[in-house]
Scaffold this active site. Structure first.
Site, PDB file in Angstrom:
ATOM      1  CG  ASP A  78      55.074 -12.749  55.549  1.00  0.00           C
ATOM      2  OD1 ASP A  78      55.251 -11.652  56.089  1.00  0.00           O
ATOM      3  OD2 ASP A  78      53.959 -13.479  55.698  1.00  0.00           O
ATOM      4  CG  ASP A 114      52.139 -11.507  61.307  1.00  0.00           C
ATOM      5  OD1 ASP A 114      53.022 -11.919  62.276  1.00  0.00           O
ATOM      6  OD2 ASP A 114      51.885 -10.181  61.098  1.00  0.00           O
TER       7      ASP A 114
HETATM    8 MG    MG Z   1      52.144 -12.867  55.895  1.00  0.00          MG
END
Ligand code: MG
Ligand code: ZN
Length: 190
Positions: free
Chosen positions: A21, A23
């Site tokens: 992922d 962020d």
């Molecule tokens: Mg995230």
């Protein structure tokens, strides 16, 4: 003859991958980032990814619903993604590909995590063995995406992880951050 045999074997080989992922996992979650100045790498990101890339292909899979909501533009997201890949490259880290979903839940698209679409796409494009792969993220949808794709999930408490911990519906290893996750993953392959 030997060379072509090796090339064939190589083509048939399936590679394990780490689906990262973006962020809250490799950089701080600064909401809808539309500007490379707002990119803040976690201090441990570089070492963790360097260790992981010795054994895994690295991919970034990110939901960017701010595009659909009109809060950021698609080209801004592409620019931010490109900067991240290029900056990591200067640190000796190769991100093989980055996939982003520009949709919001209302769009009911096929690609937003927890849908496994981009993991399957990466597997197809890069010959990834999903059964030996991991997804790492700070949102319950990252874990669910891994379950949906047959990929081992690791839930992080960095980013929004602590906030959403009680929404985690599936069994997952939980790690403090990407550094701890890399340590765990490497311990499983030794
Ligand atoms: Mg995230
Ligand atoms: Zn989508």
């Amino acid at each position: 003859m030997v060379l072509s045999l090796c090339q064939n074997l190589n083509l048939m080989a399936k590679y394990p991958a780490i689906f990262l992922d973006r962020d809250g996992t490799i950089i701080e979650d600064n909401d809808y980032i539309n500007n490379t100045l707002d990119i803040v790498f976690f201090p441990y990101t570089f070492k963790a990814l360097k260790l992981l890339q010795k054994h895994f292909l690295l991919f970034v899979i990110t939901n960017q619903s701010g595009i659909s909501k009109g809060l950021i533009s698609e080209s801004e997201v592409q620019e931010v993604n490109k900067y991240i890949t290029e900056y990591l490259k200067t640190k000796g880290i190769t991100i093989f590909d980055t996939f982003y979903c520009p949709h919001s839940n209302e769009d009911n698209c096929t690609c937003k995590k927890p849908r496994p679409y981009f993991l399957f796409k990466a597997a197809q494009l890069y010959n990834v063995d999903l059964t030996k792969s991991f997804i790492i993220g700070d949102h319950p949808s990252d874990v669910e995406c891994g379950i949906n794709a047959g990929v081992t999930p690791i839930y992080l408490l960095s980013g929004h992880g602590r906030k959403h911990l009680d929404e985690l519906l599936y069994n997952s290893r939980i790690c403090n951050n990407l550094s701890d996750a890399s340590g765990f993953i490497l311990s499983t392959i030794k």
